[in-house]
Design a protein around this motif. Structure first.
Motif, PDB file in Angstrom:
ATOM      1  N   PRO A 236       0.808 -16.480 -12.825  1.00 57.93           N
ATOM      2  CA  PRO A 236       0.857 -17.921 -13.061  1.00 57.93           C
ATOM      3  C   PRO A 236       1.310 -18.675 -11.812  1.00 57.93           C
ATOM      4  N   PRO A 237       0.762 -19.849 -11.570  1.00 56.91           N
ATOM      5  CA  PRO A 237       1.109 -20.654 -10.391  1.00 56.91           C
ATOM      6  C   PRO A 237       2.580 -21.067 -10.418  1.00 56.91           C
ATOM      7  N   GLY A 238       3.156 -21.217  -9.263  1.00 55.99           N
ATOM      8  CA  GLY A 238       4.521 -21.722  -9.176  1.00 55.99           C
ATOM      9  C   GLY A 238       5.621 -20.728  -9.446  1.00 55.99           C
ATOM     10  N   THR A 239       5.265 -19.452  -9.624  1.00 58.69           N
ATOM     11  CA  THR A 239       6.292 -18.440  -9.844  1.00 58.69           C
ATOM     12  C   THR A 239       6.063 -17.245  -8.930  1.00 58.69           C
ATOM     13  N   GLY A 240       7.126 -16.529  -8.635  1.00 59.12           N
ATOM     14  CA  GLY A 240       7.016 -15.326  -7.821  1.00 59.12           C
ATOM     15  C   GLY A 240       6.697 -15.620  -6.364  1.00 59.12           C
ATOM     16  N   LEU A 241       6.066 -14.636  -5.721  1.00 58.77           N
ATOM     17  CA  LEU A 241       5.772 -14.751  -4.297  1.00 58.77           C
ATOM     18  C   LEU A 241       4.279 -14.907  -4.027  1.00 58.77           C
ATOM     19  N   VAL A 242       3.988 -15.649  -2.987  1.00 58.24           N
ATOM     20  CA  VAL A 242       2.609 -15.828  -2.537  1.00 58.24           C
ATOM     21  C   VAL A 242       2.586 -15.545  -1.042  1.00 58.24           C
ATOM     22  N   THR A 243       1.616 -14.732  -0.611  1.00 60.98           N
ATOM     23  CA  THR A 243       1.561 -14.357   0.801  1.00 60.98           C
ATOM     24  C   THR A 243       0.285 -14.837   1.475  1.00 60.98           C
ATOM     25  N   GLY A 244       0.453 -15.596   2.538  1.00 58.49           N
ATOM     26  CA  GLY A 244      -0.696 -16.073   3.299  1.00 58.49           C
ATOM     27  C   GLY A 244      -0.977 -15.131   4.464  1.00 58.49           C
ATOM     28  N   VAL A 245      -2.259 -14.855   4.703  1.00 58.61           N
ATOM     29  CA  VAL A 245      -2.619 -14.019   5.852  1.00 58.61           C
ATOM     30  C   VAL A 245      -3.671 -14.733   6.700  1.00 58.61           C
ATOM     31  N   ASP A 246      -3.585 -14.532   8.013  1.00 60.05           N
ATOM     32  CA  ASP A 246      -4.570 -15.117   8.917  1.00 60.05           C
ATOM     33  C   ASP A 246      -4.590 -14.308  10.211  1.00 60.05           C
ATOM     34  N   VAL A 247      -5.655 -14.524  10.995  1.00 57.69           N
ATOM     35  CA  VAL A 247      -5.853 -13.743  12.208  1.00 57.69           C
ATOM     36  C   VAL A 247      -6.245 -14.649  13.367  1.00 57.69           C
ATOM     37  N   ALA A 248      -5.756 -14.312  14.563  1.00 56.34           N
ATOM     38  CA  ALA A 248      -6.131 -15.054  15.770  1.00 56.34           C
ATOM     39  C   ALA A 248      -6.673 -14.058  16.795  1.00 56.34           C
ATOM     40  N   TYR A 249      -7.672 -14.499  17.576  1.00 57.67           N
ATOM     41  CA  TYR A 249      -8.330 -13.587  18.509  1.00 57.67           C
ATOM     42  C   TYR A 249      -8.253 -14.032  19.959  1.00 57.67           C
ATOM     43  N   ASP A 250      -8.307 -13.044  20.839  1.00 54.31           N
ATOM     44  CA  ASP A 250      -8.542 -13.288  22.252  1.00 54.31           C
ATOM     45  C   ASP A 250      -9.582 -12.255  22.643  1.00 54.31           C
ATOM     46  N   ASP A 251     -10.841 -12.597  22.454  1.00 52.04           N
ATOM     47  CA  ASP A 251     -11.924 -11.645  22.714  1.00 52.04           C
ATOM     48  C   ASP A 251     -11.985 -11.219  24.181  1.00 52.04           C
ATOM     49  N   GLU A 252     -11.562 -12.142  25.067  1.00 51.58           N
ATOM     50  CA  GLU A 252     -11.536 -11.824  26.498  1.00 51.58           C
ATOM     51  C   GLU A 252     -10.655 -10.612  26.772  1.00 51.58           C
ATOM     52  N   ARG A 253      -9.462 -10.676  26.230  1.00 53.78           N
ATOM     53  CA  ARG A 253      -8.501  -9.603  26.452  1.00 53.78           C
ATOM     54  C   ARG A 253      -8.567  -8.540  25.370  1.00 53.78           C
ATOM     55  N   ASP A 254      -9.498  -8.732  24.434  1.00 57.60           N
ATOM     56  CA  ASP A 254      -9.684  -7.728  23.386  1.00 57.60           C
ATOM     57  C   ASP A 254      -8.423  -7.545  22.537  1.00 57.60           C
ATOM     58  N   VAL A 255      -7.787  -8.660  22.209  1.00 55.74           N
ATOM     59  CA  VAL A 255      -6.575  -8.592  21.397  1.00 55.74           C
ATOM     60  C   VAL A 255      -6.753  -9.403  20.111  1.00 55.74           C
ATOM     61  N   VAL A 256      -6.246  -8.856  19.028  1.00 50.48           N
ATOM     62  CA  VAL A 256      -6.267  -9.567  17.753  1.00 50.48           C
ATOM     63  C   VAL A 256      -4.883  -9.460  17.125  1.00 50.48           C
ATOM     64  N   VAL A 257      -4.388 -10.585  16.632  1.00 48.67           N
ATOM     65  CA  VAL A 257      -3.077 -10.612  15.989  1.00 48.67           C
ATOM     66  C   VAL A 257      -3.217 -11.157  14.576  1.00 48.67           C
ATOM     67  N   ALA A 258      -2.637 -10.434  13.628  1.00 45.77           N
ATOM     68  CA  ALA A 258      -2.651 -10.885  12.238  1.00 45.77           C
ATOM     69  C   ALA A 258      -1.239 -11.271  11.836  1.00 45.77           C
ATOM     70  N   ALA A 259      -1.130 -12.227  10.939  1.00 44.01           N
ATOM     71  CA  ALA A 259       0.174 -12.636  10.443  1.00 44.01           C
ATOM     72  C   ALA A 259       0.163 -12.637   8.922  1.00 44.01           C
ATOM     73  N   ALA A 260       1.288 -12.284   8.333  1.00 42.70           N
ATOM     74  CA  ALA A 260       1.472 -12.365   6.888  1.00 42.70           C
ATOM     75  C   ALA A 260       2.763 -13.136   6.650  1.00 42.70           C
ATOM     76  N   VAL A 261       2.669 -14.209   5.878  1.00 46.42           N
ATOM     77  CA  VAL A 261       3.842 -15.027   5.596  1.00 46.42           C
ATOM     78  C   VAL A 261       4.061 -15.094   4.086  1.00 46.42           C
ATOM     79  N   VAL A 262       5.213 -14.622   3.652  1.00 46.71           N
ATOM     80  CA  VAL A 262       5.550 -14.608   2.230  1.00 46.71           C
ATOM     81  C   VAL A 262       6.299 -15.886   1.866  1.00 46.71           C
ATOM     82  N   LEU A 263       5.801 -16.581   0.856  1.00 42.43           N
ATOM     83  CA  LEU A 263       6.444 -17.818   0.415  1.00 42.43           C
ATOM     84  C   LEU A 263       6.955 -17.685  -1.014  1.00 42.43           C
ATOM     85  N   ASP A 264       8.012 -18.438  -1.300  1.00 41.73           N
ATOM     86  CA  ASP A 264       8.467 -18.588  -2.674  1.00 41.73           C
ATOM     87  C   ASP A 264       7.506 -19.602  -3.293  1.00 41.73           C
TER      88      ASP A 264
END
Length: 226
Positions: free
Chosen positions: A32-60
């Motif tokens: 149900p909405p508004g309860t527990g935890l919600v986690t957002g994930v996203d990714v950023a790239y640098d194709d030149e340097r061949d690097v990818v970084v992912a992030a996970a952020v847990v919210l109340d």
DNA sequence: GCGACAG
DNA sequence: ATCTTGTCGC
């Protein structure tokens, strides 16, 4: 640690999608909405340097306060090909999720779930691999057509596929502002996915979860690249 | 065959 | 996704 083999080519990637699609669960309402935890994930790239970084952020989910943040760095193993986005993002996203101490709860990701040419976008793929409830929120309608929803926050209109199935929804999260595009990934209903999106997009067009994850992976990429 | 096409 | 300053507006 989960080992994910990257497909050798597009044909193999599509075959993997066709196989995994059968494992998506669509008959659960989800948390149900508004309860527990919600986690957002996203990714950023640098194709030149061949690097990818992912992030996970847990919210109340009730307060939208940040509970935990993690980051994971990797190499680019797959090019961006429309319809095959998941293969580019998932390995690093999984690493980030696995390094969390909290149970992620509901996962919110950029992009689509059911609203995909083969009904198996990033959100469904991530759901099947983790077993977690997942929903997708995209900034663009991809290949699906829709009628503009009403101007008020909460108004929505269906995203319809060629066969008539409602694969997602254009959802207005801010008065008079371009809608976001919500679809189900795994173990959640479309109604509930929209309710969660609306609750998370309390102050901005995009859900707080993706805004936080986006900011974090960009910052981490800058620091890893600098 | 050509263009469109989540991030 | 990413390249990128100032600027209009709440």
């Amino acid at each position: 640690m989960t080992i994910i083999r990257t497909p050798a080519d597009e044909a193999e990637a599509r075959a993997v999608q066709d196989e995994l699609r059968a494992r998506v669960v669509l008959d659960e309402p989800g948390p149900p909405p508004g309860t527990g935890l919600v986690t957002g994930v996203d990714v950023a790239y640098d194709d030149e340097r061949d690097v990818v970084v992912a992030a996970a952020v847990v919210l109340d989910a009730a307060t939208l306060a940040v509970v935990e943040e993690t980051t994971a760095t990797g190499r680019v193993t797959f090019p961006y090909i429309p319809g095959l986005l998941a293969f580019r993002e998932i390995p690093t996203v999984l690493s980030a999720l696995e390094s969390l101490e909290n149970d992620p709860g509901l996962v919110v990701c950029d992009g689509y779930g059911r609203a995909h040419p083969r009904r198996f976008g990033l959100a469904g793929h991530l759901g099947v691999l983790t077993g977690l409830p997942v929903l997708g929120v995209a900034k663009n309608p991809f290949t699906f057509s829709y009628d503009p929803p009403g101007d008020r926050r909460g108004d929505s209109s269906p995203l319809v596929a060629d066969d008539g199935e409602e694969v997602g929804r254009a959802l207005r999260t801010r008065h008079g502002v371009k809608p976001v595009f919500v679809s189900v990934g795994h173990r959640i209903s479309l109604d509930n996915a929209c309710a969660h999106t609306l609750a998370l997009a309390r102050d901005f067009r995009l859900p707080e979860s993706t805004r936080r994850a986006d900011a974090l992976c960009r910052r981490a990429l800058r620091e890893a690249t600098a």
